[in-house]
Write a protein that holds these residues in place. Structure first.
Motif, PDB file in Angstrom:
ATOM      1  N   PHE A 256       0.768  -1.337   0.094  1.00 21.40           N
ATOM      2  CA  PHE A 256      -0.098   0.069   0.080  1.00 21.40           C
ATOM      3  C   PHE A 256       0.904   1.287   0.083  1.00 21.40           C
ATOM      4  O   PHE A 256       0.727   2.112  -0.667  1.00 21.40           O
ATOM      5  CB  PHE A 256      -1.150  -0.300   1.275  1.00 21.40           C
ATOM      6  CG  PHE A 256      -1.910   1.251   1.439  1.00 21.40           C
ATOM      7  CD1 PHE A 256      -2.792   1.338   0.670  1.00 21.40           C
ATOM      8  CD2 PHE A 256      -1.375   2.385   2.054  1.00 21.40           C
ATOM      9  CE1 PHE A 256      -3.665   2.500   0.569  1.00 21.40           C
ATOM     10  CE2 PHE A 256      -2.262   3.417   2.402  1.00 21.40           C
ATOM     11  CZ  PHE A 256      -3.291   3.456   1.649  1.00 21.40           C
ATOM     12  N   PHE A 257       1.994   1.300   1.085  1.00 15.96           N
ATOM     13  CA  PHE A 257       2.661   2.252   0.789  1.00 15.96           C
ATOM     14  C   PHE A 257       3.532   2.739  -0.199  1.00 15.96           C
ATOM     15  O   PHE A 257       3.553   3.705  -0.657  1.00 15.96           O
ATOM     16  CB  PHE A 257       3.657   2.341   2.129  1.00 15.96           C
ATOM     17  CG  PHE A 257       2.827   2.614   3.329  1.00 15.96           C
ATOM     18  CD1 PHE A 257       2.216   3.918   3.869  1.00 15.96           C
ATOM     19  CD2 PHE A 257       2.856   1.691   4.374  1.00 15.96           C
ATOM     20  CE1 PHE A 257       1.533   4.009   4.876  1.00 15.96           C
ATOM     21  CE2 PHE A 257       2.063   2.105   5.458  1.00 15.96           C
ATOM     22  CZ  PHE A 257       1.506   3.069   5.868  1.00 15.96           C
ATOM     23  N   ILE A 258       4.045   1.731  -0.695  1.00 11.18           N
ATOM     24  CA  ILE A 258       4.635   1.703  -2.143  1.00 11.18           C
ATOM     25  C   ILE A 258       3.724   1.951  -3.119  1.00 11.18           C
ATOM     26  O   ILE A 258       4.235   3.228  -3.958  1.00 11.18           O
ATOM     27  CB  ILE A 258       5.304   0.480  -2.427  1.00 11.18           C
ATOM     28  CG1 ILE A 258       6.654  -0.208  -1.608  1.00 11.18           C
ATOM     29  CG2 ILE A 258       5.697   0.448  -3.989  1.00 11.18           C
ATOM     30  CD1 ILE A 258       6.972  -1.462  -1.967  1.00 11.18           C
ATOM     31  N   VAL A 259       2.399   1.779  -3.213  1.00 16.84           N
ATOM     32  CA  VAL A 259       1.705   2.301  -4.511  1.00 16.84           C
ATOM     33  C   VAL A 259       1.393   3.648  -4.120  1.00 16.84           C
ATOM     34  O   VAL A 259       1.342   4.599  -5.182  1.00 16.84           O
ATOM     35  CB  VAL A 259       0.509   1.342  -4.482  1.00 16.84           C
ATOM     36  CG1 VAL A 259      -0.743   2.109  -5.290  1.00 16.84           C
ATOM     37  CG2 VAL A 259       0.642   0.077  -4.949  1.00 16.84           C
ATOM     38  N   GLN A 260       1.321   4.075  -2.897  1.00 13.10           N
ATOM     39  CA  GLN A 260       0.986   5.547  -2.644  1.00 13.10           C
ATOM     40  C   GLN A 260       1.938   6.319  -3.002  1.00 13.10           C
ATOM     41  O   GLN A 260       1.683   7.650  -3.314  1.00 13.10           O
ATOM     42  CB  GLN A 260       0.503   5.746  -1.220  1.00 13.10           C
ATOM     43  CG  GLN A 260      -0.767   5.024  -0.647  1.00 13.10           C
ATOM     44  CD  GLN A 260      -2.047   5.812  -0.995  1.00 13.10           C
ATOM     45  OE1 GLN A 260      -2.381   5.573  -2.260  1.00 13.10           O
ATOM     46  NE2 GLN A 260      -2.279   6.856  -0.364  1.00 13.10           N
ATOM     47  N   THR A 261       3.298   5.921  -2.544  1.00 10.20           N
ATOM     48  CA  THR A 261       4.439   6.830  -2.868  1.00 10.20           C
ATOM     49  C   THR A 261       4.807   6.964  -4.481  1.00 10.20           C
ATOM     50  O   THR A 261       5.048   8.136  -4.832  1.00 10.20           O
ATOM     51  CB  THR A 261       5.820   5.963  -2.268  1.00 10.20           C
ATOM     52  OG1 THR A 261       5.451   6.007  -0.949  1.00 10.20           O
ATOM     53  CG2 THR A 261       6.868   6.850  -2.600  1.00 10.20           C
TER      54      THR A 261
END
Length: 272
Positions: A256-261
């Motif tokens: 999730f954090f990779i996609v958001q970044t």
């Protein structure tokens, strides 16, 4: 990992992961598009009261927890139906009250020897065959209800006021959705536990929302994401000897954090 598939406990764990992923994808998508994440968290934690009640009264855990969670879901649905300013406070109080009731009842249960962590963080490696069969039956029920009411859920999810004026039974669907959520929570407790259940309901669905062209497509994509995280988490748990539920959620949160970044970087580069 291939060798591990010869063991019954690993076969049961894989089956439980797949079944829980289907429920997460379908019900989690409805939770995300209806903005019911906080309410879902309240129901998930209130379910612990059902766990405590089952041990206090000496009753089977899953049926007792399911009945208690359905009652808590409908109560929260009644108190939040009109989405007043007090809704968040009411859900927060019931959230904490359910947890406190569960802990107190477990403390008062005679001969209490249950591993508390197995209910807070899941015990997917210890799911018995009969629970896998129960999960399969609950999945069939969830899918049948959602498919039968799909058009009404679609209308409810994207414009509640229009749905009401169009004759869609909004109140009945609100209670039905919360009841389905309660059933899903009890099912997913086996996989990741009460503390982490809200993450498995929402992270795959939020990722699936990107680029989804329909609610049904979002449900399919969310189920696939949940299945990917669950199976990868099981592999990590077996390989690294770590808690399976925590490994599943850690992989989901990292993705999730990779996609958001990446989305944030793309937006910055587009503007520059």
């Amino acid at each position: 990992m291939i060798d591990a598939l010869s063991y019954d406990f690993m076969q049961h764990a894989l089956a439980a992961a797949v079944l829980a992923s289907l429920a997460c994808g379908v019900i989690g998508s409805l939770v995300v598009v209806n903005r019911l994440v906080f309410l879902a968290g309240g129901i998930a934690h209130a379910a612990y009261g059902g766990v405590g009640l089952s041990f206090f009264l000496g009753l089977p855990v899953i049926p007792t927890t399911l009945g208690f969670t359905l009652g808590a879901s409908l109560l929260m649905g009644k108190l939040t139906m009109r989405r007043t300013d007090q809704s968040d406070t009411v859900v927060g109080v019931l959230w904490a009250a359910g947890m406190a009731l569960g802990i107190l009842l477990l403390d008062l249960s005679p001969g209490y020897t249950v591993d508390l962590m197995s209910y807070l963080f899941g015990s997917i490696m210890a799911v018995p065959a009969e629970d896998v069969l129960a999960m399969a039956g609950l999945n069939v029920l969830l899918l049948a209800v959602v498919i039968y009411n799909y058009q009404d859920f679609l209308c409810l999810s994207f414009d509640r006021e229009y749905a009401r004026t169009a004759g869609v039974p909004v109140d009945r669907l609100h209670y039905l959705l919360l009841a389905l959520l309660g059933v899903s929570v009890v099912m997913i407790i086996q996989v990741v536990g009460l503390i982490l259940v809200i993450a498995l309901l929402t992270i795959p669905s939020r990722l699936a929302e990107y680029g989804a062209k329909s609610l049904a497509g979002m449900m399919v994509r969310a189920s696939a994401y949940a299945m990917l995280f669950s199976l990868a988490g099981l592999w990590a748990s077996y390989s690294l000897d770590v808690t399976a539920g925590a490994a599943i959620i850690a992989l989901a949160a990292l993705t999730f954090f990779i996609v958001q970044t990446l989305g944030w970087l793309r937006a910055v580069l587009t503007r520059s």
